[in-house]
Design an enzyme around this catalytic site. Sequence first.
Site, PDB file in Angstrom:
ATOM      1  CB  CYS A   1      60.243   8.251  24.758  1.00 51.98           C
ATOM      2  SG  CYS A   1      59.743   8.513  26.473  1.00 51.98           S
TER       3      CYS A   1
ATOM      4  CB  CYS B   1      60.140  16.020  28.452  1.00 52.83           C
ATOM      5  SG  CYS B   1      59.671  14.497  29.303  1.00 52.83           S
TER       6      CYS B   1
ATOM      7  CE  LYS C   1      47.263  -1.880  19.637  1.00 54.07           C
ATOM      8  NZ  LYS C   1      48.617  -2.434  19.762  1.00 54.07           N
TER       9      LYS C   1
ATOM     10  CB  CYS D   1      66.452  12.285  28.134  1.00 52.63           C
ATOM     11  SG  CYS D   1      65.204  11.289  28.987  1.00 52.63           S
TER      12      CYS D   1
ATOM     13  CB  CYS E   1      64.300  13.379  23.694  1.00 50.78           C
ATOM     14  SG  CYS E   1      62.514  13.587  23.572  1.00 50.78           S
TER      15      CYS E   1
HETATM   16  S1  SF4 Z   1      62.824  13.807  27.362  1.00 50.85           S
HETATM   17 FE1  SF4 Z   1      60.851  12.961  28.049  1.00 50.85          FE
HETATM   18  S2  SF4 Z   1      59.832  12.319  26.150  1.00 50.85           S
HETATM   19 FE2  SF4 Z   1      61.994  12.608  25.674  1.00 50.85          FE
HETATM   20  S3  SF4 Z   1      62.939  10.584  25.922  1.00 50.85           S
HETATM   21 FE3  SF4 Z   1      63.172  11.646  27.879  1.00 50.85          FE
HETATM   22  S4  SF4 Z   1      61.394  11.034  29.085  1.00 50.85           S
HETATM   23 FE4  SF4 Z   1      60.930  10.536  26.936  1.00 50.85          FE
END
Ligand code: SF4
Length: 349
Positions: free
Chosen positions: A323, A339, A254, A330, A333
């Site tokens: 996340c 997702c 990394k 979520c 998000c």
């Molecule tokens: S929708 Fe998917 S990418 Fe977004 S916070 Fe939830 S698990 Fe993470």
Amino acid sequence: MDDGDNGEESRKLDDFFAQFAYQKGGDPPQPSDRSLGRRPLKKARTDRSGGSGSPAKPKAEKLTVQMEEEEEEEEASAPKMPKAADKGSSVLSERDRLREKNFSIDVDSLEPLDDSAAPDNWKEIVSKLQEYRYENAATVDDFHAFLVGLQSDGVSTPHFTALVACILSVQCRDEVALRAMQTLKDRSPGGDVNVDFIYEAPLDDIEDCVRQCNFYKTKAKHIKECGRLIKERYRSQVPSDANSLKELPGVGPKIAYLVQSVSFGQQDSGIVVDTHAHRVANRLKWCNTKHAEQTRKALEGWVPVDLRIPLPLLLIGLGQNICVTRSPKCGECPISSLCPSAGKISSPS
Ligand code: SF4
């Protein structure tokens, strides 16, 4: 150090127990009173114990990759940063300028390296992540801006200064690593954390400067040894190829790819995959991997070269802000509709 033998021994015991307690889940170790205060570092006897010309392999070397893999607990608690409109300092301005540059790529014009390896909806996801990250900063943006800014900050060995910052950032919040860098800068002649400064500085004093970081003793040792190797083996020039970088103490994949891509600006460098990028990529089902290195290889199978630097910033920022490891948000998000893990994660994964 100015402390006498008894004081020094006592401080080392304090440090040991603080570090031990932290690694067992206690509070982060704090600087002891005796280490506070800004004072120039005194010159050290140069440690040539590994001076055969070949890089010494420190016992703690294996810890590097382990630390890179296990940094999620520390990073997951990173606070959300102000939005792009907050430009209260030159660092923030540089940060926002870079965000505008990195998060306004015309994704539709890009083609994956291998169509068969690319996820079906990657363009839609990357576009939505760009929109979100364009408006919402994350701590990774400050660290990225710091590394980029070194090229024009007047420091004499910017790639080495970047390497030091990257070593400090492993399993450590970005803002803590940047504060430790500021302490090193405060104690270096002319504020220049260059190869000569680290080469001549006593290990104890480097430890004093970076003790706010976890694993600070190991990191200080790695930084000191990197200074010696780069001065003696590479004539004070940090090597720009990843394999040589990975031979340096404390440098795993990394850090090698971070230095190569951001400090040296090599766009075709390996993709930087930390624990956040690894976690988000797996939750998106872009890969099904156990380790960050496996995720990097999976992403490099299809991610267009133009996205190799921006994509990690998108994923890491989402991982820091939304996340998160436990109970991802979520509902907030920007890519929840795309997702496959949305609403399905309530415990560490
Ligand atoms: S929708 Fe998917 S990418 Fe977004 S916070 Fe939830 S698990 Fe993470």
